[in-house]
Design a protein around this motif. Structure first.
Motif, mmCIF file in Angstrom:
data_model
loop_
_atom_site.group_PDB
_atom_site.id
_atom_site.type_symbol
_atom_site.label_atom_id
_atom_site.label_comp_id
_atom_site.label_asym_id
_atom_site.label_seq_id
_atom_site.Cartn_x
_atom_site.Cartn_y
_atom_site.Cartn_z
ATOM 1 N N GLY A 371 50.258 6.934 -108.989
ATOM 2 C CA GLY A 371 49.602 7.589 -107.880
ATOM 3 C C GLY A 371 48.231 6.996 -107.637
ATOM 4 O O GLY A 371 47.904 5.903 -108.097
ATOM 5 N N ALA A 372 47.400 7.714 -106.897
ATOM 6 C CA ALA A 372 46.064 7.227 -106.558
ATOM 7 C C ALA A 372 45.125 7.381 -107.749
ATOM 8 O O ALA A 372 45.229 8.329 -108.523
ATOM 9 C CB ALA A 372 45.528 7.980 -105.351
ATOM 10 N N ASN A 373 44.185 6.444 -107.862
ATOM 11 C CA ASN A 373 43.228 6.446 -108.964
ATOM 12 C C ASN A 373 41.822 6.294 -108.409
ATOM 13 O O ASN A 373 41.597 5.582 -107.420
ATOM 14 C CB ASN A 373 43.504 5.287 -109.918
ATOM 15 C CG ASN A 373 44.821 5.416 -110.663
ATOM 16 O OD1 ASN A 373 44.868 5.957 -111.759
ATOM 17 N ND2 ASN A 373 45.908 4.913 -110.069
ATOM 18 N N ARG A 374 40.891 6.936 -109.047
ATOM 19 C CA ARG A 374 39.502 6.766 -108.641
ATOM 20 C C ARG A 374 39.053 5.353 -108.971
ATOM 21 O O ARG A 374 39.472 4.762 -109.953
ATOM 22 C CB ARG A 374 38.620 7.775 -109.357
ATOM 23 C CG ARG A 374 38.854 9.210 -108.893
ATOM 24 C CD ARG A 374 37.911 10.154 -109.602
ATOM 25 N NE ARG A 374 38.059 11.506 -109.107
ATOM 26 C CZ ARG A 374 37.357 12.545 -109.555
ATOM 27 N NH1 ARG A 374 36.458 12.344 -110.507
ATOM 28 N NH2 ARG A 374 37.546 13.747 -109.048
ATOM 29 N N ALA A 375 38.155 4.834 -108.109
ATOM 30 C CA ALA A 375 37.776 3.433 -108.265
ATOM 31 C C ALA A 375 36.328 3.205 -107.880
ATOM 32 O O ALA A 375 35.728 3.974 -107.108
ATOM 33 C CB ALA A 375 38.685 2.551 -107.416
ATOM 34 N N LEU A 376 35.792 2.151 -108.465
ATOM 35 C CA LEU A 376 34.508 1.601 -108.054
ATOM 36 C C LEU A 376 34.818 0.531 -107.020
ATOM 37 O O LEU A 376 35.557 -0.421 -107.291
ATOM 38 C CB LEU A 376 33.782 0.988 -109.256
ATOM 39 C CG LEU A 376 33.339 1.960 -110.363
ATOM 40 C CD1 LEU A 376 33.020 1.193 -111.634
ATOM 41 C CD2 LEU A 376 32.126 2.757 -109.907
ATOM 42 N N LEU A 377 34.286 0.656 -105.804
ATOM 43 C CA LEU A 377 34.636 -0.222 -104.689
ATOM 44 C C LEU A 377 33.423 -1.060 -104.301
ATOM 45 O O LEU A 377 32.323 -0.531 -104.068
ATOM 46 C CB LEU A 377 35.103 0.606 -103.494
ATOM 47 C CG LEU A 377 36.317 1.526 -103.775
ATOM 48 C CD1 LEU A 377 36.491 2.517 -102.654
ATOM 49 C CD2 LEU A 377 37.565 0.677 -103.934
ATOM 50 N N TYR A 378 33.609 -2.382 -104.222
ATOM 51 C CA TYR A 378 32.508 -3.284 -103.907
ATOM 52 C C TYR A 378 32.965 -4.327 -102.887
ATOM 53 O O TYR A 378 34.102 -4.778 -102.913
ATOM 54 C CB TYR A 378 32.020 -3.992 -105.181
ATOM 55 C CG TYR A 378 31.454 -3.056 -106.212
ATOM 56 C CD1 TYR A 378 30.139 -2.604 -106.115
ATOM 57 C CD2 TYR A 378 32.242 -2.620 -107.265
ATOM 58 C CE1 TYR A 378 29.619 -1.746 -107.059
ATOM 59 C CE2 TYR A 378 31.728 -1.763 -108.227
ATOM 60 C CZ TYR A 378 30.412 -1.321 -108.118
ATOM 61 O OH TYR A 378 29.900 -0.467 -109.048
ATOM 62 N N VAL A 402 38.285 -1.066 -110.739
ATOM 63 C CA VAL A 402 37.180 -1.731 -110.043
ATOM 64 C C VAL A 402 37.818 -2.593 -108.970
ATOM 65 O O VAL A 402 38.625 -3.482 -109.269
ATOM 66 C CB VAL A 402 36.331 -2.589 -110.992
ATOM 67 C CG1 VAL A 402 35.251 -3.318 -110.205
ATOM 68 C CG2 VAL A 402 35.717 -1.736 -112.095
ATOM 69 N N VAL A 403 37.470 -2.327 -107.715
ATOM 70 C CA VAL A 403 38.072 -3.043 -106.582
ATOM 71 C C VAL A 403 37.009 -3.920 -105.942
ATOM 72 O O VAL A 403 35.929 -3.445 -105.572
ATOM 73 C CB VAL A 403 38.643 -2.050 -105.548
ATOM 74 C CG1 VAL A 403 39.232 -2.811 -104.361
ATOM 75 C CG2 VAL A 403 39.695 -1.148 -106.185
#
Length: 504
Positions: A371-378, A402-403
């Motif tokens: 499913g969906a996961n929390r992420a650090l987006l940069y 980390v995306v």
């Protein structure tokens, strides 16, 4: 009757036997009387010879003075002075034997010389004065030797108890006259005092060593080993060593670790110094654990983990190994998190951080689940910002991914449409519409592994009735709409595409 008195004739006196009968006239006179014969020189008596010998027993040549032998007296006194100074300075038994031989020789020579001397001997007054002075010297020397032995016994008993303060107190009672009376014995006392002075210096160095000064520890143990090499000093060394070991553990656990590490690396000692190994085994495990905790509190995680690992490797059977293993794991997580934070530092959501090219793991991150996961987006927040806020986090401890997103590019062509343009040659131009291509990398934070590396293809509206574009006057005369453009994607389309990056 007529009486008359007549004188009574004197009674005859006995004749003087020495009186000579009267000589007849003309007889020859007797020869004159001879004077009495003079007596020869009187030899000295045994008592006088003894007094002369005892005068020499003072080592001052007094016997020679009584015989008026001033040269011998001066030589005897000078020889005695030289031998006494030699005995006091060298302080060896052979010096005392030499001095005793000199004393006996003076005694015997005085007796012999007095026996060969004839004539008038000195009166009883000078003889008794010489005897008194000799007795004072001999008695004083004897008493001083006795007192020196008492002091030596007192110092020796203190040494056997390991009481250096008692040794030094006893040796303070030694005067220079004791050294003259019994130089070898007082020299032995000097050696005991010197050993205790060295031990006091060792005690000072070891006390300083408890602060973590390893140079002071080395100096202290060198002195202990040196004194231990002297006969009978085992107990005094033990006393100093016990005082040092009783100072462990110190109030500062990391200082204690420094000391115990030094003692452990020093290797196996011999004799009384072996006791330090037992103290190390008793105090080091607890000190290592407490030191690690103190370092953790100061954010020195690497050093803290080293202390925990040291406890586990050096004392695997200690009851604190469970705590050490748990706290070592926490230290590892703190180290990993600090490293990840440094790779993510100095970035914003629109700029890719160093992490995107040098990923690292943080074992404490949430698991990468279905499913969906929390992420650090940069990078390129025009697109990453379309993801719902509940999936976007800024704290690495709450992110599973980390995306890293690059600038958009042209994707797959979907349709080509002609557009009229007064600026284009021929009055029209074909424009090809492409899906929006968004390059992205996705890393699992818990492992630091790359889990996705692809170009998102975002669909959208193509071939609008009016195409808006920007143009700049080129050098060539051919101007007009661009030949390739991206489709116009809606917010929902962008969100749907970006969600595929954080969904497993």
């Amino acid at each position: 009757m007529d009486e008359r008195t007549h004188p009574v004739p004197p009674e005859p006196r006995p004749e003087d036997p020495s009186a000579q009968p009267p000589k007849p006239p003309g007889a020859p006179l007797p020869p004159p009387a001879q004077p009495p014969a003079a007596r020869g020189p009187r030899p000295s008596t045994p008592l006088e010879r003894l007094l002369i010998a005892l005068g020499n027993a003072s080592l001052l040549g007094l016997g020679y003075l009584l015989l008026a032998r001033r040269g011998l007296a001066l030589g005897a006194a000078a020889g005695s002075l030289v031998l006494v100074c030699l005995t006091a300075s060298v302080a060896r038994p052979w010096c005392e034997v030499l001095l005793l031989g000199w004393w006996a020789a003076g005694l015997a020579h005085g007796w012999w010389l007095a026996g060969r001397t004839t004539g008038r001997m000195p009166g009883r007054g000078p003889q008794l004065a010489a005897l008194g002075l000799a007795l004072v010297v001999l008695l004083g020397a004897g008493l001083l030797r006795y007192d020196a032995h008492r002091i030596d016994r007192s110092a020796d008993r203190a040494r056997e108890r390991g009481d250096c303060a008692g040794v030094l107190a006893a040796e303070e009672r030694v005067w220079s006259v004791h050294r003259l009376a019994d130089a070898p014995l007082t020299a032995r006392g000097d050696e005991l005092a010197h050993a205790c002075e060295e031990l006091e210096k060792a005690r000072t160095s070891l006390t300083k060593g408890l602060t973590g000064d390893t140079d002071a520890l080395d100096a202290g143990f060198r002195r202990l080993a040196s004194v231990l090499g002297e006969p009978g000093q085992g107990r005094t060394v033990e006393t100093v060593l016990d005082g040092f070991l009783d100072g462990l553990p110190t109030e500062e656990p990391c200082r204690t670790v420094t000391v115990t590490d030094w003692l452990r690396e020093r290797g196996q000692a011999r004799g009384p110094l072996e006791r330090s190994a037992g103290t190390v085994a008793r105090t080091a495990p607890a000190a290592l654990l407490r030191c690690g905790d103190a370092l953790m509190a100061d954010d020195h995680w690497k050093t803290a983990r080293e202390r925990y690992e040291q406890l586990l490797s050096q004392y695997p059977g200690d009851k604190r190994t469970g705590e050490a293993r748990e706290r070592s794991g926490k230290a590892t997580l703190a180290i990993e998190l600090a490293h990840v934070r440094s790779l993510l530092a100095d970035s914003s959501t629109d700029v890719q951080p160093t992490y995107c090219t040098e990923p690292a793991k943080y074992s404490g991150a949430p698991a990468y689940r279905k499913g969906a996961n929390r992420a650090l987006l940069y990078g390129n927040d025009e697109y990453t910002g379309r993801i719902a806020a509940k999936w976007r986090v800024e704290d690495p401890t709450k992110a599973a991914l980390v995306v890293c997103v690059d600038e958009e590019a042209e994707g797959t062509p979907v349709r080509t449409c002609p557009y009229e343009s007064k600026l284009a040659l021929g009055g029209s131009r074909d424009v090809t519409f492409h899906k929006i291509a968004v390059p992205a990398k996705v890393y699992e934070l818990r492992t630091g592994k790359l889990v996705a590396h692809r170009k998102l293809q975002i669909s959208g509206e193509s071939c609008p009735q009016v195409l808006k574009y920007e143009t700049f006057l080129p050098r060539s005369a051919d101007i007009g709409p661009p030949a390739d453009v991206n489709v116009e994607a809606s917010e929902a389309q962008v969100r749907a595409a970006m969600m595929t990056l954080i969904t497993r």
